[in-house]
Enzyme design. Structure first.
Site, PDB file in Angstrom:
ATOM      1  CG  ASP A 213      -1.867   1.158   1.265  1.00  0.00           C
ATOM      2  OD1 ASP A 213      -2.763   1.147   0.410  1.00  0.00           O
ATOM      3  OD2 ASP A 213      -1.728   2.061   2.106  1.00  0.00           O
ATOM      4  CD  GLU A 263      -2.051   2.556  -3.596  1.00  0.00           C
ATOM      5  OE1 GLU A 263      -3.082   3.173  -3.889  1.00  0.00           O
ATOM      6  OE2 GLU A 263      -1.552   2.599  -2.458  1.00  0.00           O
TER       7      GLU A 263
HETATM    8  C1  NOJ Z   1      -4.349   3.199  -0.862  1.00  0.00           C
HETATM    9  C2  NOJ Z   1      -5.523   2.325  -0.611  1.00  0.00           C
HETATM   10  O1  NOJ Z   1      -5.851   1.632  -1.799  1.00  0.00           O
HETATM   11  C3  NOJ Z   1      -6.619   3.228  -0.115  1.00  0.00           C
HETATM   12  O2  NOJ Z   1      -7.845   2.560  -0.049  1.00  0.00           O
HETATM   13  C4  NOJ Z   1      -6.205   3.805   1.213  1.00  0.00           C
HETATM   14  O3  NOJ Z   1      -7.160   4.759   1.631  1.00  0.00           O
HETATM   15  C5  NOJ Z   1      -4.845   4.493   1.135  1.00  0.00           C
HETATM   16  N1  NOJ Z   1      -3.878   3.753   0.376  1.00  0.00           N
HETATM   17  C6  NOJ Z   1      -4.279   4.688   2.515  1.00  0.00           C
HETATM   18  O4  NOJ Z   1      -3.860   3.461   3.048  1.00  0.00           O
END
Ligand code: NOJ
Length: 535
Positions: A213, A263
């Site tokens: 993440d 991500e």
């Molecule tokens: C990316 C995640 O996909 C999202 O849902 C989240 O709010 C943020 N990162 C913070 O962790």
């Protein structure tokens, strides 16, 4: 074509896999309490096997106060009781594996929940304590420390709230997302050690991969200077220190043949590709493809840039049309603005769902024909639209932190419809789902679609079954009229997508393998339709 289990057992399965994202809370409710859970997922494993996916990515299932849908983790080694138990997760991982489906867990390294024992200890220990060094605590600016330590922007686009919160003892702490998600200090060795232990914990339990993440946010300039647009290096995004962290993570993953998917939202293709060097992450989400408008030239450019940026580092591309953070595909493609941008999200955007659905069907065949891995977000295979959630039911902090301007992300997180005739469309049994299902939701139910050869589900099943068996080998573009995309893959399968406003002749072929909609009377491909052909 025609080898449904093409990459399931090969070593580098992740180079061409179809990976299905499970948002546990909204997938299937096994115990009837209105919240999806692991029992629900286990009961639907046969559905996922039938769909033909090779792996499941589970959004965070850990102990969490759910202030940000589980991206606020209180214990990375425990399953939230609302979802089940660790023993159940282990069972799920092995039952899925028996069906040829691997598991990817979601690790959230940038921040923890404010209920995490580390943050609780830091609060108790007070200013200047070693416990606070695990986070970014600072005195404020201004005469009496009444101003935040810097002016960094929130990572929730559209947020009007600061990224610092002041405690009664005078210290401020940094949180790039909500105040319930304090950022960790990645310059601290204990933070690194803990996360490598967490990776091992999950690899030991049989997971095949880890989604990372907010992967480009972990490292911060230790001086925490103000943010100056365009200044290099950026104090909070994409800092060079990150690569050392991921090289170290890679050695952990390699002990287990584990795979990473990062991500990484970065506009700069070259900077993005650095994360995919052979000793760093295996893959990262392709957000430029996800954000790309429904336009032949733009899509072709996005595909070419993607392939060109991945080639030098030897990493496979990924193709993503939506996820739990963005507007659902059929809705996005049914609007005037068909690209995705967080800043564009607004209440009441007019949408032509029939048009969006036609395009989404074509986009499914496009993305499943491209070289690399494909991510599919739960409900995409059912053609679910973005739901309008009434403001009194919205739970997503993005809505609240924008002062109510941004509708938030709940519209793509509505509990799935499984059985048309059952209560709550078969999502659960006793209690109403945690987010309301809109009127007509049952029309999208999986059982109806499974029985209808023209459904979105039938299209996805057929496409995944037929999907090219040659992994991430390159494509070759074919000459095509303006507005038409046509390319051939190494095994002789051609994909044609017509985004022009007139029907297109199909290139010479021996067999029509699959199309996203009917051809016209003259055997031409109508607008917003795609086909797979054997050349
Ligand atoms: C990316 C995640 O996909 C999202 O849902 C989240 O709010 C943020 N990162 C913070 O962790």
């Amino acid at each position: 074509m025609g080898q449904p289990t093409h990459a399931r057992n090969s070593q580098e399965w992740w180079r061409s896999a179809v990976i299905y994202q499970v948002y546990v809370r909204s997938f299937a409710d096994g115990d009837g309490d209105g919240t999806g859970d692991l029992a629900g997922v286990r009961s639907r494993l046969p559905y996922l096997a039938e769909l033909g996916v090779h792996a499941l990515w589970f959004t965070p299932w850990y102990l969490s106060p759910l202030k940000d849908g589980g991206y606020d983790v209180a214990d990375y080694r425990a399953i939230d009781p609302a979802f089940g138990t660790l023993a159940e997760a282990e069972k799920l991982i092995s039952e899925a594996r028996e069906l040829g489906i691997r598991t990817i867990v979601d690790i959230v390294p940038n921040h923890v929940s404010d209920q995490h024992p580390w943050f609780q200890a830091a609060l108790a220990a007070g200013p200047g304590s070693p416990e606070r060094e695990l986070f970014h605590f600072r005195p404020g600016r201004g005469e009496n420390g009444e101003l935040p330590p810097n002016d960094w922007p929130s990572q929730f686009v559209g947020s009007t709230e600061p990224v610092w919160t002041r405690l009664p003892d005078g210290d401020w702490y940094l949180h790039l997302f909500t105040p319930e998600q304090p950022d960790l200090n990645w310059a601290h060795p204990a933070v690194r050690q803990e996360h490598e232990d967490i990776l091992r914990f999950w690899f030991e339990r049989g997971v095949a991969g880890v989604r990372i993440d907010s992967a480009a946010l972990l490292a911060k300039d230790p001086d925490l200077p103000d943010f100056v647009e365009g200044r290099d290096p950026n104090p909070l995004v994409d800092r060079d220190e990150l690569h050392d962290i991921y090289r170290s993570w890679r050695t952990v993953a390699d002990d287990y043949d584990g795979v990473f998917v990062g991500e990484v939202w970065l506009p700069d293709a070259e900077r993005f590709a650095r994360y995919l060097r052979p000793d760093e992450l295996h893959t990262a989400f392709n957000f430029s493809f996800l954000s790309c408008p429904w336009d032949a030239g733009r899509l072709r450019a996005s595909i070419d840039t993607t392939l060109a940026e991945h080639a030098p580092v030897g990493a496979p591309a990924t193709w993503v049309l939506c996820n739990h953070d963005v507007t659902r595909t059929v809705t996005r493609y049914g609007r005037t603005e068909t690209g995705f941008d967080f800043a564009d999200k607004a209440f009441g955007t007019p949408t032509d769902l029939a048009l969006g659905t036609r395009r989404a069907r074509a986009a499914a065949l496009l993305s499943l024909a491209l070289p690399g891995a494909v991510y599919l977000y739960q409900g995409e295979e059912l053609g679910l639209p973005e739901a309008d959630i009434s403001v009194d039911r919205i739970q997503d902090p993005m809505y609240f932190r924008s002062g109510g301007a941004d509708p938030g992300r709940d519209g793509c997180r509505v509990p799935l419809p499984w059985v048309a005739g059952a209560p709550f469309a078969g999502f659960g049994s006793r209690e109403e789902p945690w987010l309301p299902q809109p009127a007509g939701w049952a029309d999208y139910a999986a059982d109806l679609q499974a029985a209808d050869p023209k459904s979105m589900l039938a299209l996805y099943r057929a496409a995944i079954r037929l999907r090219p068996a040659f992994g991430d080998a390159p494509l070759t573009w074919l000459p095509a009229p303006q507005g038409v995309l046509a390319f051939i893959r190494a095994d002789g399968v051609t994909c044609v997508v017509n985004l022009a406003d007139t029907p297109a002749d199909l290139p010479p072929h021996t067999q029509l393998l699959l199309s996203s909609g009917p051809l016209d009377d003259q055997g031409r491909l109508p607008q917003d339709t795609a086909a797979w052909l054997r050349a």
